[in-house]
Design a protein around this motif. Structure first.
Motif, PDB file in Angstrom:
ATOM      1  N   ARG A 105       0.828  -1.208   0.000  1.00 31.53           N
ATOM      2  CA  ARG A 105       0.000   0.000   0.000  1.00 31.53           C
ATOM      3  C   ARG A 105       0.861   1.256   0.000  1.00 31.53           C
ATOM      4  NH1 ARG A 105      -5.121  -1.459   3.900  1.00 31.53           N
ATOM      5  NH2 ARG A 105      -5.891  -3.120   2.552  1.00 31.53           N
ATOM      6  N   ALA A 106       1.934   1.245   0.786  1.00 34.47           N
ATOM      7  CA  ALA A 106       2.830   2.400   0.823  1.00 34.47           C
ATOM      8  C   ALA A 106       3.447   2.640  -0.549  1.00 34.47           C
ATOM      9  CB  ALA A 106       3.913   2.194   1.875  1.00 34.47           C
ATOM     10  N   LEU A 107       3.870   1.579  -1.214  1.00 33.47           N
ATOM     11  CA  LEU A 107       4.447   1.726  -2.552  1.00 33.47           C
ATOM     12  C   LEU A 107       3.415   2.219  -3.555  1.00 33.47           C
ATOM     13  CD1 LEU A 107       6.736  -1.428  -2.771  1.00 33.47           C
ATOM     14  CD2 LEU A 107       7.452   0.955  -2.613  1.00 33.47           C
ATOM     15  N   LEU A 108       2.205   1.716  -3.455  1.00 33.34           N
ATOM     16  CA  LEU A 108       1.141   2.157  -4.359  1.00 33.34           C
ATOM     17  C   LEU A 108       0.857   3.645  -4.192  1.00 33.34           C
ATOM     18  CD1 LEU A 108      -1.115   1.461  -6.415  1.00 33.34           C
ATOM     19  CD2 LEU A 108      -2.591   1.081  -4.441  1.00 33.34           C
ATOM     20  N   TYR A 109       0.708   4.099  -2.953  1.00 39.40           N
ATOM     21  CA  TYR A 109       0.422   5.511  -2.716  1.00 39.40           C
ATOM     22  C   TYR A 109       1.594   6.392  -3.130  1.00 39.40           C
ATOM     23  CZ  TYR A 109      -3.775   4.057  -0.245  1.00 39.40           C
ATOM     24  OH  TYR A 109      -4.991   3.519   0.072  1.00 39.40           O
ATOM     25  N   THR A 110       2.816   5.910  -2.939  1.00 41.02           N
ATOM     26  CA  THR A 110       3.988   6.662  -3.369  1.00 41.02           C
ATOM     27  C   THR A 110       4.013   6.795  -4.886  1.00 41.02           C
ATOM     28  OG1 THR A 110       5.222   5.880  -1.450  1.00 41.02           O
ATOM     29  CG2 THR A 110       6.512   6.735  -3.280  1.00 41.02           C
ATOM     30  N   LEU A 111       3.706   5.717  -5.577  1.00 37.22           N
ATOM     31  CA  LEU A 111       3.669   5.740  -7.038  1.00 37.22           C
ATOM     32  C   LEU A 111       2.593   6.692  -7.550  1.00 37.22           C
ATOM     33  CD1 LEU A 111       4.762   4.517  -9.687  1.00 37.22           C
ATOM     34  CD2 LEU A 111       2.979   2.773  -9.475  1.00 37.22           C
ATOM     35  N   VAL A 112       1.426   6.658  -6.951  1.00 38.53           N
ATOM     36  CA  VAL A 112       0.333   7.551  -7.354  1.00 38.53           C
ATOM     37  C   VAL A 112       0.739   9.006  -7.128  1.00 38.53           C
ATOM     38  CG1 VAL A 112      -2.017   8.294  -6.775  1.00 38.53           C
ATOM     39  CG2 VAL A 112      -1.512   5.869  -7.072  1.00 38.53           C
ATOM     40  N   ALA A 113       1.336   9.306  -5.981  1.00 42.64           N
ATOM     41  CA  ALA A 113       1.778  10.686  -5.710  1.00 42.64           C
ATOM     42  C   ALA A 113       2.855  11.114  -6.696  1.00 42.64           C
ATOM     43  CB  ALA A 113       2.299  10.786  -4.278  1.00 42.64           C
ATOM     44  N   TRP A 114       3.761  10.212  -7.031  1.00 39.65           N
ATOM     45  CA  TRP A 114       4.822  10.532  -7.981  1.00 39.65           C
ATOM     46  C   TRP A 114       4.244  10.853  -9.354  1.00 39.65           C
ATOM     47  CZ3 TRP A 114       6.930   7.426 -12.110  1.00 39.65           C
ATOM     48  CH2 TRP A 114       8.096   7.943 -12.658  1.00 39.65           C
ATOM     49  N   VAL A 115       3.280  10.041  -9.817  1.00 41.90           N
ATOM     50  CA  VAL A 115       2.674  10.266 -11.129  1.00 41.90           C
ATOM     51  C   VAL A 115       1.879  11.565 -11.133  1.00 41.90           C
ATOM     52  CG1 VAL A 115       0.927   9.385 -12.729  1.00 41.90           C
ATOM     53  CG2 VAL A 115       2.637   7.839 -11.790  1.00 41.90           C
TER      54      VAL A 115
END
Length: 119
Positions: free
Chosen positions: A82-92
């Motif tokens: 979940r942390a990686l998913l949210y980080t990826l979404v914020a990055w995009v």
């Protein structure tokens, strides 16, 4: 009474074999046998008494009182995902802002030529 023994084994099949579980199984079986004997003494037939006694004890979960295992590795894996998913979404989502900040998307109107050029 083999029917009662089979029921007790079925009640405790999901628990790890230990001396405490074996002792509890023996106690439950003896209580079921005593209950059947009481019902038969009151005039009930043996088969019916066994059915009644078995219906009164449908599960051993409350008897065992064993805490369920929580698999920390699975929990941590889901947390990291979940942390990686949210980080990826914020990055995009912030990518256009970073590109604009580097000057790649910056376009200004030139006053001398009246056209749009990069600043």
């Amino acid at each position: 009474m083999e029917h009662l023994q089979a029921h007790v084994e079925k009640l405790f099949y999901k628990y790890k074999k230990s001396s405490q579980i074996e002792e509890l199984k023996w106690e439950v079986l003896s209580n079921l046998e005593a209950r059947v004997a009481d019902l038969v003494a009151d005039g009930m037939e043996l088969e019916e008494a066994m059915r009644v006694a078995i219906k009164q004890l449908p599960s051993a979960d409350q008897l065992v009182g064993e805490k369920r295992k929580v698999y920390a590795a699975v929990f941590m894996q889901e947390l990291v995902q979940r942390a990686l998913l949210y980080t990826l979404v914020a990055w995009v989502l912030t990518m256009p802002l970073r590109i604009w900040g580097m000057g790649i998307l910056t376009i200004c109107k030139s006053s001398s030529t009246s056209s749009w050029t990069r600043c």
